[in-house]
Design an enzyme around this catalytic site. Structure first.
Site, short mmCIF file in Angstrom:
data_model
loop_
_atom_site.label_atom_id
_atom_site.label_comp_id
_atom_site.label_asym_id
_atom_site.label_seq_id
_atom_site.Cartn_x
_atom_site.Cartn_y
_atom_site.Cartn_z
N SER A 108 0.86 -1.19 0.00
CA SER A 108 0.00 0.00 0.00
C SER A 108 0.89 1.23 0.00
CB SER A 108 -0.88 -0.01 1.25
OG SER A 108 -1.35 1.28 1.54
N SER A 109 0.41 2.32 -0.59
CA SER A 109 1.25 3.52 -0.71
C SER A 109 1.62 4.14 0.64
CB SER A 109 0.56 4.57 -1.59
OG SER A 109 -0.67 4.94 -1.03
N CYS A 110 0.89 3.76 1.70
CA CYS A 110 1.20 4.32 3.03
C CYS A 110 2.51 3.77 3.60
CB CYS A 110 0.06 4.08 4.00
SG CYS A 110 -0.20 2.34 4.37
N TYR A 137 -1.02 -0.14 10.01
CA TYR A 137 -1.26 -0.81 8.71
C TYR A 137 0.01 -0.79 7.87
CZ TYR A 137 -3.52 -1.88 4.24
OH TYR A 137 -3.87 -2.45 3.04
N LYS A 141 2.35 -3.93 6.37
CA LYS A 141 2.66 -4.09 4.94
C LYS A 141 4.18 -4.13 4.69
CE LYS A 141 -1.36 -4.54 2.99
NZ LYS A 141 -1.67 -5.78 2.26
N HIS A 180 -12.65 6.25 0.28
CA HIS A 180 -11.56 7.12 -0.15
C HIS A 180 -12.09 8.26 -1.03
CE1 HIS A 180 -9.13 3.42 0.88
NE2 HIS A 180 -8.60 4.38 1.62
#
Length: 308
Positions: A108-110, A137, A141, A180
């Site tokens: 995920s981009s986070c 989160y 990941k 989102h």
């Protein structure tokens, strides 16, 4: 990936997993194995071990995760960290013990540092502090990416990690509180049109820029990488193009047919000014997205109308 290979898609009912499942079926794969969360609790180590022992999949797409919006991420911090670790640890370990030929793990981009330079390159991972609200989160990941690399290093497993940008498309989440930005805008403009409102209010100035990829394009990229990519670390999947929230709102307004005004509430926060992926590595491997934003939003809106 042989046409008769047994392929397990974990998380097949989510937006990403369902897109991957559709792609595999379209490409003529007839032995795709899926389980709902009611049939198989991926947090349960023994249940996952038993499933792999009986099914013996050849390939795995790991698209299952506990996901939620910023409020859920920040509120249920222990759940998001623990459950995501459990899901991916169980699947990756069972893939190894049952001789899975190749596994694709979705990040995920986070995972990137909050203040990383733009556009986000793969080697920015672990170079700075994470965004605090979704840190649990993100930590899970990152652990998944590192676990895939560790199995590759220690056991020679061909496990790859991909990092998608913001996604939208069929099967998206349109919940009024925790969806989102793009699905939230689709719902808001649609409801304003139905209710005959003359104004839609959007938080912030409209100046932040975001990148969006249609989920079926992501599925095509995952399929392509499963066939053509065998490296450690991670690879970004995105369009390499971004759009301001203001221009995005104008586009959604046009597609949903809303006739009123857009008001930006500048007393509300903007969030991160920009989040754009560097996709030069992906492009160098020979893949590029095919569904542009206007076409994708129109497809997503039709899906929204058919479901709601």
């Amino acid at each position: 990936m042989e046409k008769n290979a047994k392929i397990y898609v974990a998380g097949h009912r989510g937006m990403v997993g369902s897109a991957i499942t559709r792609k595999l079926e379209k490409e003529g794969y007839t032995n795709v194995v899926v389980r709902t969360s009611g049939e198989l609790d991926l947090r349960n180590q023994q249940a996952v071990a038993d499933f792999f022992d009986s099914e013996k999949p050849d390939y795995v797409f790991l698209a299952a995760a506990k996901v939620g919006g910023i409020v859920a991420n920040n509120t249920y911090r222990a759940d998001f960290l623990l459950e995501n670790l459990q899901i991916q640890n169980n699947i990756i370990q069972s893939s190894y013990t049952n001789g899975v030929k190749k596994l694709l793990f979705l990040g995920s981009s986070c995972i990137y540092p909050k203040l990383a330079p733009q556009p986000l390159k793969e080697d920015y991972l672990l170079t700075g502090l994470l965004e605090p609200t979704n840190e649990p989160y993100a930590i899970a990941k990152i652990a998944g990416i590192k676990l895939c690399d560790a199995y590759r290093s220690q056991y020679g497993c061909n496990y790859i990690s991909v990092m998608p940008t913001n996604l939208y498309g069929y099967n998206d989440n349109y919940h009024p509180e925790n969806s989102h930005v793009l699905p939230a805008l689709i719902r808001r403009f649609h409801e304003a049109t139905v209710q005959g409102l003359d104004k839609v209010t959007i938080w912030g100035t409209g100046s932040p820029k975001r990148e969006f990829l249609f989920a079926d394009d992501l599925a095509t990229a995952c399929y392509y990488l499963m066939l053509n990519y065998n490296e450690e670390g991670l690879i970004n999947i995105g369009t390499g193009e971004d759009i301001s929230i203001k221009d995005l709102a104008m586009l959604v307004k046009q597609i949903t047919g809303f006739k009123g005004e857009i008001h930006f509430d500048t007393s509300k926060p903007d969030g991160t000014p920009r989040k754009l992926m560097d996709v030069s590595k992906l492009h160098s491997k020979g893949w590029k997205h095919t569904i542009d934003l206007e076409e994708g939003i129109a497809l997503a809106y039709q899906d929204f109308l058919s479901r709601y």
